[in-house]
Each structure stands twice: as C-alpha cells, then as structure tokens.
Design a protein around this motif. Structure first.
Motif, PDB file in Angstrom:
ATOM      1  N   LEU A 105       0.775  -1.318   0.041  1.00 30.81           N
ATOM      2  CA  LEU A 105       0.124  -0.047  -0.559  1.00 30.81           C
ATOM      3  C   LEU A 105       1.163   1.510   0.047  1.00 30.81           C
ATOM      4  O   LEU A 105       1.815   1.522   0.561  1.00 30.81           O
ATOM      5  N   LEU A 106      -0.035   2.126  -1.050  1.00 30.92           N
ATOM      6  CA  LEU A 106       1.054   3.302  -0.640  1.00 30.92           C
ATOM      7  C   LEU A 106       0.044   4.261  -0.613  1.00 30.92           C
ATOM      8  O   LEU A 106      -1.116   4.584  -0.813  1.00 30.92           O
ATOM      9  N   VAL A 107       0.174   5.039   1.270  1.00 27.13           N
ATOM     10  CA  VAL A 107      -0.708   5.872   2.000  1.00 27.13           C
ATOM     11  C   VAL A 107       0.291   7.007   2.175  1.00 27.13           C
ATOM     12  O   VAL A 107       0.954   7.882   2.241  1.00 27.13           O
ATOM     13  N   SER A 108      -1.004   8.176   2.813  1.00 20.57           N
ATOM     14  CA  SER A 108      -0.032   9.175   2.872  1.00 20.57           C
ATOM     15  C   SER A 108       0.312   9.365   4.442  1.00 20.57           C
ATOM     16  O   SER A 108       0.095   9.346   5.462  1.00 20.57           O
ATOM     17  N   SER A 109       1.943  10.333   3.959  1.00 19.67           N
ATOM     18  CA  SER A 109       2.908  10.052   5.493  1.00 19.67           C
ATOM     19  C   SER A 109       1.161  11.269   6.360  1.00 19.67           C
ATOM     20  O   SER A 109       1.156  11.957   6.092  1.00 19.67           O
ATOM     21  N   GLU A 110       2.449  10.924   8.094  1.00 25.50           N
ATOM     22  CA  GLU A 110       0.983  11.935   8.633  1.00 25.50           C
ATOM     23  C   GLU A 110       1.914  13.038   9.153  1.00 25.50           C
ATOM     24  O   GLU A 110       1.374  13.742   9.523  1.00 25.50           O
ATOM     25  N   ARG A 111       3.204  12.868   9.326  1.00 26.12           N
ATOM     26  CA  ARG A 111       3.742  14.456   9.623  1.00 26.12           C
ATOM     27  C   ARG A 111       5.118  15.083   8.387  1.00 26.12           C
ATOM     28  O   ARG A 111       4.991  15.984   8.763  1.00 26.12           O
ATOM     29  N   LYS A 112       5.427  13.877   8.159  1.00 24.90           N
ATOM     30  CA  LYS A 112       6.359  14.192   7.287  1.00 24.90           C
ATOM     31  C   LYS A 112       6.257  14.921   5.369  1.00 24.90           C
ATOM     32  O   LYS A 112       5.674  13.622   5.688  1.00 24.90           O
ATOM     33  N   PRO A 113       6.800  15.274   5.372  1.00 23.30           N
ATOM     34  CA  PRO A 113       6.643  15.136   3.727  1.00 23.30           C
ATOM     35  C   PRO A 113       6.997  14.453   3.270  1.00 23.30           C
ATOM     36  O   PRO A 113       8.267  13.549   2.892  1.00 23.30           O
ATOM     37  N   TYR A 114       6.578  13.628   1.983  1.00 25.76           N
ATOM     38  CA  TYR A 114       6.248  12.717   1.337  1.00 25.76           C
ATOM     39  C   TYR A 114       7.557  13.048  -0.442  1.00 25.76           C
ATOM     40  O   TYR A 114       6.531  13.635  -0.650  1.00 25.76           O
ATOM     41  N   HIS A 115       8.636  12.851  -0.277  1.00 27.54           N
ATOM     42  CA  HIS A 115       9.362  13.039  -2.113  1.00 27.54           C
ATOM     43  C   HIS A 115      10.570  12.051  -1.839  1.00 27.54           C
ATOM     44  O   HIS A 115      11.447  12.101  -1.355  1.00 27.54           O
ATOM     45  N   ILE A 116       9.971  11.420  -2.524  1.00 27.99           N
ATOM     46  CA  ILE A 116      11.795   9.984  -3.011  1.00 27.99           C
ATOM     47  C   ILE A 116      12.289  10.422  -3.917  1.00 27.99           C
ATOM     48  O   ILE A 116      11.539  10.752  -4.945  1.00 27.99           O
ATOM     49  N   ASN A 117      13.087   9.936  -4.058  1.00 28.50           N
ATOM     50  CA  ASN A 117      14.077  10.902  -5.329  1.00 28.50           C
ATOM     51  C   ASN A 117      14.044   9.611  -6.687  1.00 28.50           C
ATOM     52  O   ASN A 117      13.028   8.620  -6.460  1.00 28.50           O
ATOM     53  N   TRP A 118      14.072  10.155  -7.858  1.00 24.60           N
ATOM     54  CA  TRP A 118      13.822   9.828  -9.253  1.00 24.60           C
ATOM     55  C   TRP A 118      15.031   7.908  -9.012  1.00 24.60           C
ATOM     56  O   TRP A 118      15.836   7.820  -8.719  1.00 24.60           O
ATOM     57  N   HIS A 119      14.146   6.542  -9.928  1.00 23.45           N
ATOM     58  CA  HIS A 119      14.481   5.924  -9.688  1.00 23.45           C
ATOM     59  C   HIS A 119      14.140   5.411 -10.412  1.00 23.45           C
ATOM     60  O   HIS A 119      13.142   5.474 -11.026  1.00 23.45           O
ATOM     61  N   ARG A 120      14.943   3.972 -10.849  1.00 28.43           N
ATOM     62  CA  ARG A 120      13.939   2.632 -11.754  1.00 28.43           C
ATOM     63  C   ARG A 120      13.447   1.941 -10.061  1.00 28.43           C
ATOM     64  O   ARG A 120      15.192   1.567  -9.691  1.00 28.43           O
ATOM     65  N   ASP A 121      13.238   0.857 -10.818  1.00 32.12           N
ATOM     66  CA  ASP A 121      12.345  -0.207  -9.192  1.00 32.12           C
ATOM     67  C   ASP A 121      14.320  -1.553  -9.358  1.00 32.12           C
ATOM     68  O   ASP A 121      14.542  -0.808  -8.201  1.00 32.12           O
ATOM     69  N   SER A 122      14.474  -1.726 -10.389  1.00 36.45           N
ATOM     70  CA  SER A 122      15.179  -2.482 -10.120  1.00 36.45           C
ATOM     71  C   SER A 122      17.341  -1.746 -10.158  1.00 36.45           C
ATOM     72  O   SER A 122      18.042  -2.319  -9.749  1.00 36.45           O
ATOM     73  N   ALA A 123      17.166  -0.173 -10.476  1.00 36.94           N
ATOM     74  CA  ALA A 123      18.040   0.544  -9.987  1.00 36.94           C
ATOM     75  C   ALA A 123      17.997   1.756  -9.354  1.00 36.94           C
ATOM     76  O   ALA A 123      18.053   2.369 -10.481  1.00 36.94           O
ATOM     77  N   PRO A 124      18.809   2.292  -8.164  1.00 38.16           N
ATOM     78  CA  PRO A 124      18.512   3.263  -7.838  1.00 38.16           C
ATOM     79  C   PRO A 124      19.135   4.748  -8.375  1.00 38.16           C
ATOM     80  O   PRO A 124      18.296   5.328  -8.503  1.00 38.16           O
ATOM     81  N   ASP A 125      19.783   4.258  -9.004  1.00 35.54           N
ATOM     82  CA  ASP A 125      20.416   5.135  -9.645  1.00 35.54           C
ATOM     83  C   ASP A 125      20.483   4.956 -10.758  1.00 35.54           C
ATOM     84  O   ASP A 125      20.962   5.958 -11.816  1.00 35.54           O
ATOM     85  N   GLY A 126      19.317   4.294 -11.675  1.00 33.17           N
ATOM     86  CA  GLY A 126      19.203   4.721 -13.023  1.00 33.17           C
ATOM     87  C   GLY A 126      19.879   4.299 -13.842  1.00 33.17           C
ATOM     88  O   GLY A 126      19.562   3.509 -15.458  1.00 33.17           O
ATOM     89  N   GLU A 127      21.249   2.807 -13.760  1.00 38.29           N
ATOM     90  CA  GLU A 127      21.884   2.590 -14.641  1.00 38.29           C
ATOM     91  C   GLU A 127      21.366   1.330 -15.220  1.00 38.29           C
ATOM     92  O   GLU A 127      21.631   0.412 -13.814  1.00 38.29           O
ATOM     93  N   VAL A 128      21.199   0.843 -16.482  1.00 39.03           N
ATOM     94  CA  VAL A 128      20.054  -0.719 -16.931  1.00 39.03           C
ATOM     95  C   VAL A 128      20.454  -0.826 -18.203  1.00 39.03           C
ATOM     96  O   VAL A 128      20.918   0.295 -18.571  1.00 39.03           O
ATOM     97  N   PRO A 129      21.968  -1.372 -18.297  1.00 36.52           N
ATOM     98  CA  PRO A 129      21.902  -1.898 -19.873  1.00 36.52           C
ATOM     99  C   PRO A 129      20.505  -2.357 -20.756  1.00 36.52           C
ATOM    100  O   PRO A 129      20.179  -2.872 -20.087  1.00 36.52           O
ATOM    101  N   LEU A 130      20.937  -1.207 -22.024  1.00 33.06           N
ATOM    102  CA  LEU A 130      20.261  -0.958 -23.439  1.00 33.06           C
ATOM    103  C   LEU A 130      19.349  -2.503 -23.033  1.00 33.06           C
ATOM    104  O   LEU A 130      17.774  -2.508 -22.998  1.00 33.06           O
ATOM    105  N   GLU A 131      20.273  -3.752 -23.274  1.00 31.33           N
ATOM    106  CA  GLU A 131      20.115  -5.535 -23.312  1.00 31.33           C
ATOM    107  C   GLU A 131      18.825  -5.551 -22.418  1.00 31.33           C
ATOM    108  O   GLU A 131      17.416  -6.220 -22.608  1.00 31.33           O
ATOM    109  N   THR A 132      18.953  -5.011 -20.851  1.00 27.17           N
ATOM    110  CA  THR A 132      18.129  -5.673 -20.280  1.00 27.17           C
ATOM    111  C   THR A 132      16.787  -4.684 -20.003  1.00 27.17           C
ATOM    112  O   THR A 132      15.936  -5.725 -19.518  1.00 27.17           O
ATOM    113  N   LEU A 133      16.851  -3.523 -20.185  1.00 22.36           N
ATOM    114  CA  LEU A 133      15.653  -2.610 -20.046  1.00 22.36           C
ATOM    115  C   LEU A 133      14.648  -3.347 -21.189  1.00 22.36           C
ATOM    116  O   LEU A 133      13.289  -3.153 -20.829  1.00 22.36           O
ATOM    117  N   ARG A 134      15.293  -3.717 -22.742  1.00 20.92           N
ATOM    118  CA  ARG A 134      14.910  -3.976 -23.611  1.00 20.92           C
ATOM    119  C   ARG A 134      14.248  -5.723 -23.846  1.00 20.92           C
ATOM    120  O   ARG A 134      12.576  -6.191 -23.778  1.00 20.92           O
TER     121      ARG A 134
END
Ligand SMILES: O=C(O)CCC(=O)C(=O)O
Length: 264
Positions: A105-134
C-alpha cells in the motif's frame, strides 16, 4: 479487454491509465480494509518491520509492504489482485503465465512530507543496460490503483526502454528530487489505475500532503513450464505458504502463488 493501442502504449510509453476501473463499492471496501491495516500499523504498532519510512526513521510511514502477512491481512485486498479490472489487464499486457511479485500500500504520511528520489525499481541510480531494459518490456506489470485522487507518481514516459540521458544522469546524481526533463505527473481520480513498467524513471512526491490510499501491486511473467523449480525458494514471506492463505485464494490467483512458491 484492452485495445491494441493500449497494449502498444504500454510497450512504447511504459504505462497506461485505465479510468474508472474500480467501482464505488470496490473503493469503499478497499478503503475500509486499508483503514483497518493502518490502525494496526500506526496505533497498535504491528508490522513495524514492513513499513516504508520517511528518511529511514521509524516515526512516519508512506507505505506498507507485505500486506498478506497474517497480522494485517485483509481478504478484500487479496481478492483485489484477482479483480477483473486488474488481472485481465495484466494478462492482456504480459500473458497468462504469471507469478506474484508484491502487494503493497502507498499512503499519505502523517507528519513529514513525502518526496522520494527519481529511480528505476531495479536500479536506484537508474543505470541499467539497454539489452536488459529491452528484455523487460513485457516481463512484468506494476500498478497504482487510486482509492483517493492521487497525483503523487511522477514518471518520464518512454524512459523504460532506453538508457539514461546525460541530463537525467545529472539530476539523479546531483539533485535526485529535482524536476526531470519531460517529467509527467500521473493524475489519477479515485478508481483509476495506472499500469506501468517499473523500469520507467519515476519518483513519488506529495507536495500538498493530500490523503492517499493506493494499491501498489506487481506481477511478473512466470518461468516457462519446463523450468525446474528453484531449490532455494522461497525463504522470505513464509506466510504465503500457509494452507489457510492458499486455500482462501480466488481460483485465478492460485497459479500466481504456486509459481512464486516454485520459483521464488
Ligand atoms: O509514490 C509512488 O507512487 C512511487 C513509489 C515508488 O517509486 C516505489 O515504490 O518505488
């Protein structure tokens, strides 16, 4: 169930939105189930090891993992995965040989603002080889099913099928919450569902702290029939092996969990 152009859009852009997929009755039922889960998590202190915490500190949460754990399980949210507006769409997008991956579940937080970094799920730094993505264009489906109006998911359409551009790499490395070139806010009304490829560049951002209760489920394609079961699998989520849980599954979900138990 889906038009050819919806399937093509999922492959090309990495997402499709199905408007009004959930009925008012579904919405009411799922909201009540989530209210009960949140009460157990936030008030009774159950399931604490499975919550998604803001800044890693255990004082505010923006999500609940492993919602089929017996301490918080709600049958309505198990049955939701078999909802025709969910399972039929997933089958149309990636085929009928499926394996459970996650129900969260994704829910609104109660006290702190919610803002998470840009990412791909399998790679927080976004670096995934083209062949894998395809190879992942039709290997899985992730969804956000909104139970309140939800404008929290930011994506870069089409980014699931290519490597990062230099500009994207700079954002992820230097200012990972900042505006991304070609970013798009997925605007959902209560009852809408976005189905997407989790290799899309994406982030979550709720600048107005608006109330959020969103189903966040994912399903993978299962290994082919002849593939031997993984001898190691699965040691995590042992509650999914519980005969009571398995016995209460809607018939259509049984193969998804059978494949999870076989292949992990
Ligand atoms: O808040 C959202 O919709 C995005 C969540 C997300 O990026 C994640 O679970 O990896």
């Amino acid at each position: 169930m889906l038009t050819r152009s919806e399937i093509d859009a999922f492959v090309e852009n990495g997402y499709i939105v199905r408007r009004g997929a959930l009925s008012q009755t579904d919405i009411r039922t799922y909201r009540s189930a989530i209210d009960r889960i949140l009460h157990k998590c936030r008030v009774e202190g159950l399931h604490a090891d499975h919550l998604r915490y803001i800044d890693g500190e255990r004082d505010d949460t923006w999500g609940v993992n492993n919602i089929f754990h017996p301490s918080i399980r709600e049958q309505a949210l198990v049955d939701a995965l078999a909802h025709p507006q969910i399972l039929d769409v997933i089958e149309a997008l990636i085929g009928q040989r499926l394996k459970y991956h996650l129900c969260t579940l994704l829910v609104s937080s109660e006290r702190k603002p919610y803002h998470i970094n840009w990412h791909r799920d399998s790679a927080p730094d976004g670096e995934v080889p083209l062949e894998t993505l395809r190879s992942r264009l039709r290997s899985h489906v992730q969804l956000n099913g909104a139970l309140y109006d939800d404008e929290t998911l930011y994506i870069v359409p089409g980014s699931h099928q290519r490597e990062l551009t230099d500009a994207e790499r700079i954002v992820i490395q230097q200012t990972p919450k900042a505006a991304m070139p070609n970013q798009f806010v997925v605007k959902l009304k209560a009852g809408d569902i976005v189905f997407y490829n989790s290799s899309l560049l994406h982030k979550g951002y709720n600048p107005t702290d608006s109330k959020r209760q969103t189903l966040h489920y994912a399903v993978l394609t299962a290994p082919s029939e002849g593939e031997p079961p993984n001898p190691e699998s699965p040691t995590s989520q042992e509650w999914l092996n519980d005969p009571i849980f398995l016995g209460n599954l809607p018939e259509r979900l049984k193969p998804l969990f059978d494949n999870w138990l076989k292949h992990g």
